[in-house]
Design an enzyme around this catalytic site. Structure first.
Site, PDB file in Angstrom:
ATOM      1  N   GLY A 163     -13.490  19.089   7.899  1.00  0.00           N
ATOM      2  CA  GLY A 163     -12.271  18.401   7.488  1.00  0.00           C
ATOM      3  C   GLY A 163     -11.897  18.696   6.044  1.00  0.00           C
ATOM      4  O   GLY A 163     -12.611  19.397   5.317  1.00  0.00           O
ATOM      5  N   SER A 206      -7.711   4.560   0.415  1.00  0.00           N
ATOM      6  CA  SER A 206      -7.025   3.541  -0.385  1.00  0.00           C
ATOM      7  C   SER A 206      -6.186   2.599   0.463  1.00  0.00           C
ATOM      8  O   SER A 206      -5.741   1.547  -0.021  1.00  0.00           O
ATOM      9  CB  SER A 206      -6.131   4.210  -1.437  1.00  0.00           C
ATOM     10  OG  SER A 206      -5.171   5.048  -0.816  1.00  0.00           O
ATOM     11  N   TYR A 226      -6.580   1.719  11.254  1.00  0.00           N
ATOM     12  CA  TYR A 226      -7.429   2.619  10.479  1.00  0.00           C
ATOM     13  C   TYR A 226      -8.039   1.883   9.281  1.00  0.00           C
ATOM     14  O   TYR A 226      -9.239   2.032   8.989  1.00  0.00           O
ATOM     15  CB  TYR A 226      -6.606   3.813  10.006  1.00  0.00           C
ATOM     16  CG  TYR A 226      -7.351   4.786   9.130  1.00  0.00           C
ATOM     17  CD1 TYR A 226      -8.292   5.657   9.672  1.00  0.00           C
ATOM     18  CD2 TYR A 226      -7.101   4.858   7.768  1.00  0.00           C
ATOM     19  CE1 TYR A 226      -8.969   6.570   8.877  1.00  0.00           C
ATOM     20  CE2 TYR A 226      -7.767   5.762   6.968  1.00  0.00           C
ATOM     21  CZ  TYR A 226      -8.701   6.611   7.520  1.00  0.00           C
ATOM     22  OH  TYR A 226      -9.371   7.513   6.721  1.00  0.00           O
ATOM     23  N   LYS A 281     -12.063   1.144   8.230  1.00  0.00           N
ATOM     24  CA  LYS A 281     -12.668   1.529   6.965  1.00  0.00           C
ATOM     25  C   LYS A 281     -13.232   0.319   6.211  1.00  0.00           C
ATOM     26  O   LYS A 281     -14.268   0.412   5.548  1.00  0.00           O
ATOM     27  CB  LYS A 281     -11.651   2.281   6.100  1.00  0.00           C
ATOM     28  CG  LYS A 281     -11.323   3.661   6.631  1.00  0.00           C
ATOM     29  CD  LYS A 281     -12.569   4.523   6.703  1.00  0.00           C
ATOM     30  CE  LYS A 281     -12.322   5.890   7.278  1.00  0.00           C
ATOM     31  NZ  LYS A 281     -13.543   6.714   7.340  1.00  0.00           N
ATOM     32  N   HIS A 325      -0.477  14.221   6.832  1.00  0.00           N
ATOM     33  CA  HIS A 325      -0.051  13.334   5.762  1.00  0.00           C
ATOM     34  C   HIS A 325       1.172  13.924   5.059  1.00  0.00           C
ATOM     35  O   HIS A 325       1.611  15.038   5.345  1.00  0.00           O
ATOM     36  CB  HIS A 325      -1.195  13.116   4.773  1.00  0.00           C
ATOM     37  CG  HIS A 325      -2.297  12.258   5.319  1.00  0.00           C
ATOM     38  ND1 HIS A 325      -3.511  12.762   5.719  1.00  0.00           N
ATOM     39  CD2 HIS A 325      -2.363  10.921   5.550  1.00  0.00           C
ATOM     40  CE1 HIS A 325      -4.281  11.789   6.160  1.00  0.00           C
ATOM     41  NE2 HIS A 325      -3.605  10.662   6.071  1.00  0.00           N
ATOM     42  N   ARG A 361       7.565  21.588   6.068  1.00  0.00           N
ATOM     43  CA  ARG A 361       8.999  21.357   6.323  1.00  0.00           C
ATOM     44  C   ARG A 361       9.862  22.242   5.435  1.00  0.00           C
ATOM     45  O   ARG A 361      10.816  22.877   5.900  1.00  0.00           O
ATOM     46  CB  ARG A 361       9.340  19.887   6.080  1.00  0.00           C
ATOM     47  CG  ARG A 361       8.781  18.910   7.111  1.00  0.00           C
ATOM     48  CD  ARG A 361       9.538  18.951   8.426  1.00  0.00           C
ATOM     49  NE  ARG A 361      10.969  18.775   8.276  1.00  0.00           N
ATOM     50  CZ  ARG A 361      11.583  17.612   8.098  1.00  0.00           C
ATOM     51  NH1 ARG A 361      10.865  16.481   8.050  1.00  0.00           N
ATOM     52  NH2 ARG A 361      12.896  17.540   7.994  1.00  0.00           N
TER      53      ARG A 361
END
Length: 330
Positions: free
Chosen positions: A37, A131, A159, A163, A202, A210
């Site tokens: 990742g 965060s 999510y 966490k 993200h 884009r």
């Protein structure tokens, strides 16, 4: 012969004024869970550059949601430390569409790895969260003691709760068993190895793709979600990896420690930087019927700064390098 498109790591030395002995042997054998990742790959590069032996397993070799197999693996390899960077992650659209998977997959991974590390008597563990654990309307910059003081952002609540459970699990092993396990909460991250799938990525890699595709298609405008007014903090993954190495060596306290740069900017300004980096010449418009997410999310990084950490990668330079990496890959 294919070109070498792997990211080049700039060595980051440990701060000279950081006191006390290291909490890791040198070299240490460290299992990085989630090494493929964005964060895990950067942490693996950092630890290898520091001279440690990095242990890895892909999902095809070890499904970290399988508690029994994970425990057996950790008992077999007996690492000196574990970095838990494995997680199911995604942007607003993915979190809103698949809350069950974001909750359950992350809970299973965390329960499996942390409990397995304890059972295998692994001395050190670093759990990486996000965060988004903090309340949507937390005072800015967000201190670590803001945790559980208010409502979460609804679009990624599943999510975030997973966490938060991971932080609680780590603290429980500290208090009940005296484990030297710690938690760190990075801000918004980017860099080589990021996910550029528009359905699950993200904001920063999504913007890069884009604008690149709009330039290639000679599109007159790019329409982005929301108003562009929310402010976000961004940190390059090589800086996150350096912070993780520092924490593994020096930090041993309960509760999370924030990882960030201490500065943020509006999404509209971020979009302008990406437009410049990708050389797109068209207009930017905003679809205000789409959600903005949390209005602002800037972390208080006092604890990390006191350990001697300072980011090394400037945002525009990091975006340009990430764009170059993506072009080489795709």
């Amino acid at each position: 012969m294919t070109a070498d498109t792997s990211p080049k790591l700039t060595p980051v030395s440990e701060p000279e004024h950081t006191p006390g002995p290291s909490l890791l042997p040198r070299p240490a054998r460290i299992f990085v869970a989630g090494h493929r990742g964005l964060v895990g790959s950067a942490v693996a590069r950092r630890l290898e550059a520091d001279g440690h032996e990095v242990l890895t397993r892909g999902r095809d070799q070890l499904d970290l949601r399988d508690a029994a197999r994970t425990e057996a693996f950790l008992r077999d390899v007996r690492p000196d430390a574990v970095v838990l960077a494995a997680a199911k992650v995604g942007g607003i659209m993915a979190n809103s569409t698949y809350p069950v998977q974001f909750l359950e997959d992350n809970l299973r991974i965390q329960l499996s790895v942390v409990a397995g590390a304890h059972s295998a008597d692994v001395p050190r563990l670093l759990f990486l969260g996000s965060s988004c654990i903090y309340p949507k309307l937390a005072d800015q910059p967000i201190r670590e003691d803001s945790l559980l003081t208010g409502a979460l952002e609804p679009t990624n609540e599943a999510y975030a709760i997973a966490k938060i459970a991971g932080i609680t699990q780590v603290n429980a092993y500290r208090s009940q068993y005296g484990r030297s396990y710690i938690s760190a909460m990075p801000t918004n991250l980017y860099g080589p190895g990021d996910n550029f799938d528009l359905a699950t990525s993200h904001v920063l890699p999504a913007l890069i793709r884009r604008f690149h595709e709009a330039r290639e298609a000679d599109a007159a405008q790019v329409t982005l979600w929301g108003t562009g007014t929310p402010r976000r903090e961004f940190l390059h993954v090589d800086d996150v990896a350096a912070a993780c190495a520092l924490l593994l060596n020096r930090y041993d306290e309960p509760g999370p420690v924030n990882i960030g740069c201490g500065e943020d900017l509006p999404i509209s300004e971020l979009a302008s930087i990406v437009r410049e980096v990708t050389a797109y010449q068209g207009e930017i418009t905003w679809d205000t019927t789409k959600p903005d997410g949390t209005p602002r999310k800037l972390l208080d990084v006092t604890r990390l700064t006191e350990l001697g950490f300072k980011p090394a990668v400037e945002l525009r330079d990091g975006i340009a390098a990430t764009y170059e990496w993506w072009l080489n890959q795709h």
